[in-house]
Design a protein around this motif. Structure first.
Motif, mmCIF file in Angstrom:
data_model
loop_
_atom_site.group_PDB
_atom_site.id
_atom_site.type_symbol
_atom_site.label_atom_id
_atom_site.label_comp_id
_atom_site.label_asym_id
_atom_site.label_seq_id
_atom_site.Cartn_x
_atom_site.Cartn_y
_atom_site.Cartn_z
ATOM 1 N N ASP A 1 -20.134 9.129 1.188
ATOM 2 C CA ASP A 1 -20.989 9.302 0.021
ATOM 3 C C ASP A 1 -20.184 8.997 -1.232
ATOM 4 O O ASP A 1 -18.938 8.976 -1.208
ATOM 5 N N ASP A 2 -20.880 8.799 -2.338
ATOM 6 C CA ASP A 2 -20.183 8.402 -3.566
ATOM 7 C C ASP A 2 -19.399 9.530 -4.221
ATOM 8 O O ASP A 2 -18.688 9.307 -5.208
ATOM 9 N N ASP A 3 -19.499 10.745 -3.671
ATOM 10 C CA ASP A 3 -18.762 11.870 -4.250
ATOM 11 C C ASP A 3 -17.605 12.332 -3.361
ATOM 12 O O ASP A 3 -17.176 13.481 -3.438
ATOM 13 N N TYR B 1 -20.064 -5.654 -3.182
ATOM 14 C CA TYR B 1 -21.197 -4.937 -3.780
ATOM 15 C C TYR B 1 -22.498 -5.416 -3.147
ATOM 16 O O TYR B 1 -22.728 -6.622 -2.988
ATOM 17 N N HIS C 1 -24.204 4.784 -2.840
ATOM 18 C CA HIS C 1 -24.281 5.257 -4.229
ATOM 19 C C HIS C 1 -25.726 5.545 -4.607
ATOM 20 O O HIS C 1 -26.613 4.711 -4.410
ATOM 21 N N SER C 2 -25.921 6.730 -5.195
ATOM 22 C CA SER C 2 -27.277 7.145 -5.548
ATOM 23 C C SER C 2 -27.427 7.483 -7.021
ATOM 24 O O SER C 2 -28.403 8.122 -7.406
ATOM 25 N N LEU D 1 -18.635 8.063 -8.727
ATOM 26 C CA LEU D 1 -18.347 6.892 -7.899
ATOM 27 C C LEU D 1 -17.061 6.200 -8.332
ATOM 28 O O LEU D 1 -16.255 5.783 -7.487
ATOM 29 N N SER E 1 -29.123 3.038 -6.601
ATOM 30 C CA SER E 1 -29.507 3.598 -7.888
ATOM 31 C C SER E 1 -30.466 2.661 -8.618
ATOM 32 O O SER E 1 -30.670 1.508 -8.218
ATOM 33 N N PHE F 1 -19.332 3.005 0.772
ATOM 34 C CA PHE F 1 -19.913 4.091 -0.015
ATOM 35 C C PHE F 1 -21.406 3.870 -0.208
ATOM 36 O O PHE F 1 -21.850 2.744 -0.454
ATOM 37 N N ASP G 1 -25.580 0.085 -3.316
ATOM 38 C CA ASP G 1 -26.110 0.675 -4.546
ATOM 39 C C ASP G 1 -27.604 0.934 -4.389
ATOM 40 O O ASP G 1 -28.411 0.010 -4.320
ATOM 41 N N GLU H 1 -22.540 7.600 -11.485
ATOM 42 C CA GLU H 1 -21.597 6.517 -11.717
ATOM 43 C C GLU H 1 -20.177 7.006 -11.955
ATOM 44 O O GLU H 1 -19.216 6.448 -11.410
ATOM 45 N N VAL I 1 -19.835 -1.031 -1.643
ATOM 46 C CA VAL I 1 -20.778 -0.069 -2.207
ATOM 47 C C VAL I 1 -22.185 -0.563 -1.919
ATOM 48 O O VAL I 1 -22.515 -1.718 -2.195
#
Length: 267
Positions: free
Chosen positions: A106-108, A74, A26-27, A33, A56, A24, A54, A30, A52
């Motif tokens: 994507d995180d969604d 992570y 992640h932007s 995600l 962000s 994933f 990350d 949260e 992930v």
């Protein structure tokens, strides 16, 4: 003969499972995600890891994720300049490890429990497929994307929005979401970071796969859901500027000069 039931898909896939990295990007959303990761770890496939990347600004997300998902891989990407760079960060992690496939997400994106099994089964049954694309649904169950076609004459991408569309070779996976074969990534190389920070990096990568002879196909039994509003064709300001700029850049890369000029004129 292709399998005619989900049972046979699962039986064939699980007898000799290929390790998969589910990755994933992640932007910053949260809560979305967390929903996506919960669904990813619930996949009914025997051999996979979830990571992930990350991108962000949060400095507390790592502890939150590792507490809730102890097996999560992570990675903090401190230098992310955009989507293409973030995808490359994920692929670099993948290529350095012993996985047969990488599932870029994507995180969604929330996976249905059999999504990964269906994608891997399709790849194992047809070695000519190098990118297997899931059927992406809206939260209400309507089809958001069944893959995409690129109309080169006009420099225009088009999403297929029919679940029962005829099986055909695709030009790209929307958002680059799909299961990739390692040898294809190694041959084609990373995403083009000239498309950073946003827009058309997914289309460019699909066209580059096709240009090298790698096939992209929809797996309509592999279902996932898009948890946020779809933004393409609805951009404003910053995103509209970069989408327009990168639309022309993508056409420049993949069209002959005459066709590029024809596609770029304000008809």
């Amino acid at each position: 003969e292709p399998p005619d039931s989900l049972y046979s898909w699962r039986k064939n896939t699980m007898s000799n499972p290929t390790p998969v990295l589910v990755s994933f990007i992640h932007s910053g959303r949260e809560e979305v995600l967390l929903r996506s990761l919960t669904a990813a770890f619930a996949q009914q496939y025997p051999e996979f890891s979830v990571s992930v990347v990350d991108c962000s600004a949060s400095d507390r997300l790592e502890n939150t994720l590792k507490t809730r998902f102890p097996r999560l891989l992570y990675n903090k990407n401190e230098t992310a300049a955009g989507i293409a760079s973030s995808r490359n960060f994920a692929m670099k992690q993948y290529l350095s490890r012993e996985y047969g496939f990488i599932f870029l997400l994507d995180d969604d994106i929330q996976l249905e429990k059999d999504c990964l099994s269906a994608l891997v089964a399709a790849m194992n049954e047809d070695p000519s497929i190098s990118l297997a694309v899931p059927l992406i649904l809206n939260e209400d169950g309507t089809v958001l994307s069944a893959g995409g076609i690129y109309y080169r004459l006009f420099g225009q991408p088009w999403l297929i929005r029919e679940a029962n569309s005829p099986q055909r070779n695709l030009d790209f996976a929307s958002g680059a979401i799909g299961l990739y074969r390692k040898e294809a990534i190694a041959a084609v190389g990373p995403f083009d970071t000239d498309f950073d920070p946003y827009g058309f990096e997914d289309i460019d990568y699909g066209l580059r796969l096709n240009a090298r002879g790698y096939r992209i196909r929809l797996v309509d039994k592999a279902l996932c859901r898009h948890l946020t509003a779809y933004s393409f064709h609805q951009e404003q300001g910053f995103f509209l500027y970069h989408t327009t700029k990168h639309r022309l850049f993508c056409a420049y890369k993949h069209l002959c000069l005459f066709a590029f000029l024809f596609a770029s004129l304000p008809w």
